[in-house]
Design an enzyme around this catalytic site. Structure first.
Site, PDB file in Angstrom:
ATOM      1  N   SER A  12       0.825  -1.218   0.000  1.00 58.46           N
ATOM      2  CA  SER A  12       0.000   0.000   0.000  1.00 58.46           C
ATOM      3  C   SER A  12       0.859   1.269   0.000  1.00 58.46           C
ATOM      4  O   SER A  12       0.468   2.284  -0.579  1.00 58.46           O
ATOM      5  CB  SER A  12      -0.989  -0.006   1.170  1.00 58.46           C
ATOM      6  OG  SER A  12      -0.337   0.207   2.392  1.00 58.46           O
ATOM      7  N   LYS A  90      13.499  -7.938   4.798  1.00 57.23           N
ATOM      8  CA  LYS A  90      14.894  -8.419   4.822  1.00 57.23           C
ATOM      9  C   LYS A  90      15.811  -7.239   5.051  1.00 57.23           C
ATOM     10  O   LYS A  90      15.507  -6.124   4.641  1.00 57.23           O
ATOM     11  CB  LYS A  90      15.266  -9.028   3.465  1.00 57.23           C
ATOM     12  CG  LYS A  90      14.628 -10.354   3.215  1.00 57.23           C
ATOM     13  CD  LYS A  90      15.558 -11.474   3.619  1.00 57.23           C
ATOM     14  CE  LYS A  90      14.821 -12.785   3.652  1.00 57.23           C
ATOM     15  NZ  LYS A  90      15.015 -13.555   4.856  1.00 57.23           N
ATOM     16  N   ASN A 106      13.436   4.303   4.539  1.00 58.92           N
ATOM     17  CA  ASN A 106      12.480   3.283   4.990  1.00 58.92           C
ATOM     18  C   ASN A 106      11.346   4.000   5.700  1.00 58.92           C
ATOM     19  O   ASN A 106      11.522   5.103   6.225  1.00 58.92           O
ATOM     20  CB  ASN A 106      13.187   2.337   5.972  1.00 58.92           C
ATOM     21  CG  ASN A 106      12.254   1.250   6.494  1.00 58.92           C
ATOM     22  OD1 ASN A 106      11.478   0.657   5.734  1.00 58.92           O
ATOM     23  ND2 ASN A 106      12.304   0.991   7.786  1.00 58.92           N
ATOM     24  N   HIS A 108       8.648   3.408   8.861  1.00 62.57           N
ATOM     25  CA  HIS A 108       8.405   2.557  10.034  1.00 62.57           C
ATOM     26  C   HIS A 108       7.110   3.020  10.701  1.00 62.57           C
ATOM     27  O   HIS A 108       6.905   4.225  10.881  1.00 62.57           O
ATOM     28  CB  HIS A 108       9.586   2.681  11.009  1.00 62.57           C
ATOM     29  CG  HIS A 108       9.458   1.751  12.173  1.00 62.57           C
ATOM     30  ND1 HIS A 108       9.735   0.401  12.072  1.00 62.57           N
ATOM     31  CD2 HIS A 108       9.051   1.958  13.454  1.00 62.57           C
ATOM     32  CE1 HIS A 108       9.518  -0.168  13.241  1.00 62.57           C
ATOM     33  NE2 HIS A 108       9.099   0.741  14.100  1.00 62.57           N
TER      34      HIS A 108
END
Ligand code: GRF
Length: 207
Positions: A12, A90, A106, A108
């Site tokens: 998403s 990963k 990234n 989070h």
């Protein structure tokens, strides 16, 4: 900016990135999608948009070096200069982290540096947030370095934690803001508005 999206799940956030590009809010292109799971929804979304999509997992290779070499050539062949991890479970090989230093982000689903690190993914994050009794949670976009969830923080936004929240209701509230701040952070990179100094990173406002 030519982005590679790495994702393990439904995708998403990847979809939100594509929508932002489509609506002219993110001057970038997604050149390829890589997943360690052949069944990832993210791969299907990529194929539906004619974006090259690859299933690549370390277990498919004889050695770690062969894995890194293959990922590196995929990224090069597709002219990638930026990597967005979007639910990628990963750890990215250290050689790639150093090759794309300060060009990997990234997202989070909590307010780092709390509720991050090994094992803190998916529903576990929201369970830990509820168990701690904190009153706000949120999402964090951060740069990726060699340590899990530890790279410089770029952008965060909060949501309320409500008394009757379950991990699922909280996850849904957080996910909504993930879809807003991830494209925002990527746009800041694409527009050259990110400043990085050591362990700190900032987004500069539009002039
Ligand atoms: C998101 O909650 C993201 O914060 C985390 O993994 C989840 C991925 O969801 N890293 P989706 O695959 O983007 O829907």
């Amino acid at each position: 900016m030519n982005i590679a999206v790495f994702a393990s799940g439904r995708g998403s956030n990847f979809q939100a990135i594509l929508s932002a590009i489509h609506h002219g809010q993110l001057p970038a292109a997604v050149r390829l999608v890589v997943s360690n799971k052949s069944t990832a929804g993210a791969l299907e979304i990529a194929r539906a948009h004619q974006i090259p999509a690859f299933h690549r997992a370390p277990s498919q290779y004889q050695s770690a070096d062969a894995y890194v070499a293959d990922l590196t050539s995929l990224l090069e062949e597709h002219g990638v200069d930026f990597i967005a991890l979007a639910g990628y479970l990963k750890q990215l090989p250290a050689a790639l982290v150093s090759r794309f230093r300060n060009r990997i982000v990234n997202i989070h689903p909590a307010l780092l540096p709390a509720f991050g690190g090994m094992g803190m993914y998916g529903v576990h994050v929201h369970e830990a947030v509820l168990a701690a009794g904190v009153k706000v949670s949120g999402a964090t976009v951060h740069l990726v370095d060699e340590e899990y969830d530890r790279g410089p923080i770029l952008l965060q936004r909060t949501v309320e934690v409500l008394p009757d929240d379950t991990p699922e209701t909280l996850a849904a509230r957080v996910l909504k803001i993930e879809h807003v701040i991830y494209p925002e952070a990527l746009a800041a990179f694409a527009e050259g508005r990110v400043r990085i100094e050591g362990r700190k990173a900032w987004i500069q406002p539009h002039r």
